[in-house]
Scaffold this active site. Sequence first.
Site, PDB file in Angstrom:
ATOM      1  N   GLY A 103       0.724  -1.176  -0.170  1.00  0.00           N
ATOM      2  CA  GLY A 103      -0.061  -0.051   0.105  1.00  0.00           C
ATOM      3  C   GLY A 103       0.917   1.107   0.030  1.00  0.00           C
ATOM      4  N   GLY A 121       0.427   5.876   0.359  1.00  0.00           N
ATOM      5  CA  GLY A 121      -0.177   6.852   0.747  1.00  0.00           C
ATOM      6  C   GLY A 121       0.487   8.168   0.790  1.00  0.00           C
ATOM      7  N   PHE A 148       1.881   9.501   3.377  1.00  0.00           N
ATOM      8  CA  PHE A 148       3.008   9.113   4.443  1.00  0.00           C
ATOM      9  C   PHE A 148       4.152   8.488   3.735  1.00  0.00           C
ATOM     10  CE2 PHE A 148       0.066   5.610   4.255  1.00  0.00           C
ATOM     11  CZ  PHE A 148       0.991   4.451   4.161  1.00  0.00           C
ATOM     12  N   VAL A 188       3.956   0.829   2.077  1.00  0.00           N
ATOM     13  CA  VAL A 188       4.166  -0.152   3.164  1.00  0.00           C
ATOM     14  C   VAL A 188       4.566  -1.258   2.064  1.00  0.00           C
ATOM     15  CG1 VAL A 188       2.878  -1.894   4.744  1.00  0.00           C
ATOM     16  CG2 VAL A 188       2.599   0.581   4.995  1.00  0.00           C
ATOM     17  N   LYS A 224       6.869  -0.203   6.873  1.00  0.00           N
ATOM     18  CA  LYS A 224       6.342   1.043   6.577  1.00  0.00           C
ATOM     19  C   LYS A 224       7.549   2.045   6.461  1.00  0.00           C
ATOM     20  CE  LYS A 224       3.277   4.647   8.635  1.00  0.00           C
ATOM     21  NZ  LYS A 224       2.328   4.811   9.645  1.00  0.00           N
ATOM     22  N   ASP A 249      -6.645   9.417  15.154  1.00  0.00           N
ATOM     23  CA  ASP A 249      -6.967   9.209  13.802  1.00  0.00           C
ATOM     24  C   ASP A 249      -7.825   7.903  13.472  1.00  0.00           C
ATOM     25  OD1 ASP A 249      -6.940   9.992  11.008  1.00  0.00           O
ATOM     26  OD2 ASP A 249      -4.930   9.195  10.661  1.00  0.00           O
TER      27      ASP A 249
END
Length: 292
Positions: free
Chosen positions: A42, A44, A46, A49, A64, A165
């Site tokens: 994945g 994003g 940030f 991963v 991560k 969050d």
Amino acid sequence: MGNHCGKGCHPRLGDYSISKGLLVTRGEDDIRRHYKIGKELGSGSFGQVRECTKRDTNEVFAVKIIERKMTAKEKMIPGRPSNEQMMRSEVNILKMLDHPHIVKYVDFFEDRYFFYAVLELLAGGELFYRIVKRTKLTEQDASNFCKQMISALAYLHERQIVHRDIKAENFMYKGQSPDAVVKLIDFGMSSRLPESGYLTDLCGSPHYISPELIERHYGCSVDMWAFGVMLFLMLFGRYPFEGSKPALIAKEVQTKDIDWTTEECLHLTDSCIDFVSRLLDRNPKTRLTAAQ
């Protein structure tokens, strides 16, 4: 984060390897000495991963990966902590936690360009995607998830940790089976409560933001509001407070009253409506706590 960048590139240049066009130092404590980094799971804003395998045991984990350097767009967000602050804060908090419904911390590495947090692999996908796939969940299904999520929140709040969050994207399934356990992830915005007992940073996702977070004076109760929003999303397939931009969502959060007598609510039990409405209580002092 492969070890080559395609045709015409050498996999190694002296003590460096090329990764997404950046030179990554192969230092003494390079993650690649301990783990084989595999496919992307994945990505994003940030970072990303990836799957990773421990070389000496063949155990499979997730890693991560976050760049040390922030983008110009990230730097412009008011009050946004640096990537380093977020990653170190997340790792420090995860090191303290041990709960069946919270992702487990495994290891941490850093080099000149990236931070790497090795975590338990959760291969079942996000709760959000299961909601989208099924449009909405039955009350029974939602209650099964609730028990797991609430136990994670009660555990955090008992330790004076606010996640900040909570959302459907931040609960993941351990495996693919329908009865797989769910686990809370992404502690990048998490914080311990200071001695004053409240926090003042504006953070979180617009649809899940609580009235007191908008006012910048809040504690653990913000997680319970966000949990209520998530439960509403599970049951109705939509958010309780909506708008085309964050300011409009915030206005609904502060002013919109939910009508629990509509036809849409007829399939739910009275106790379910009571539960969700007590989570979406604008007054943090009377809102349900995780322990309750």
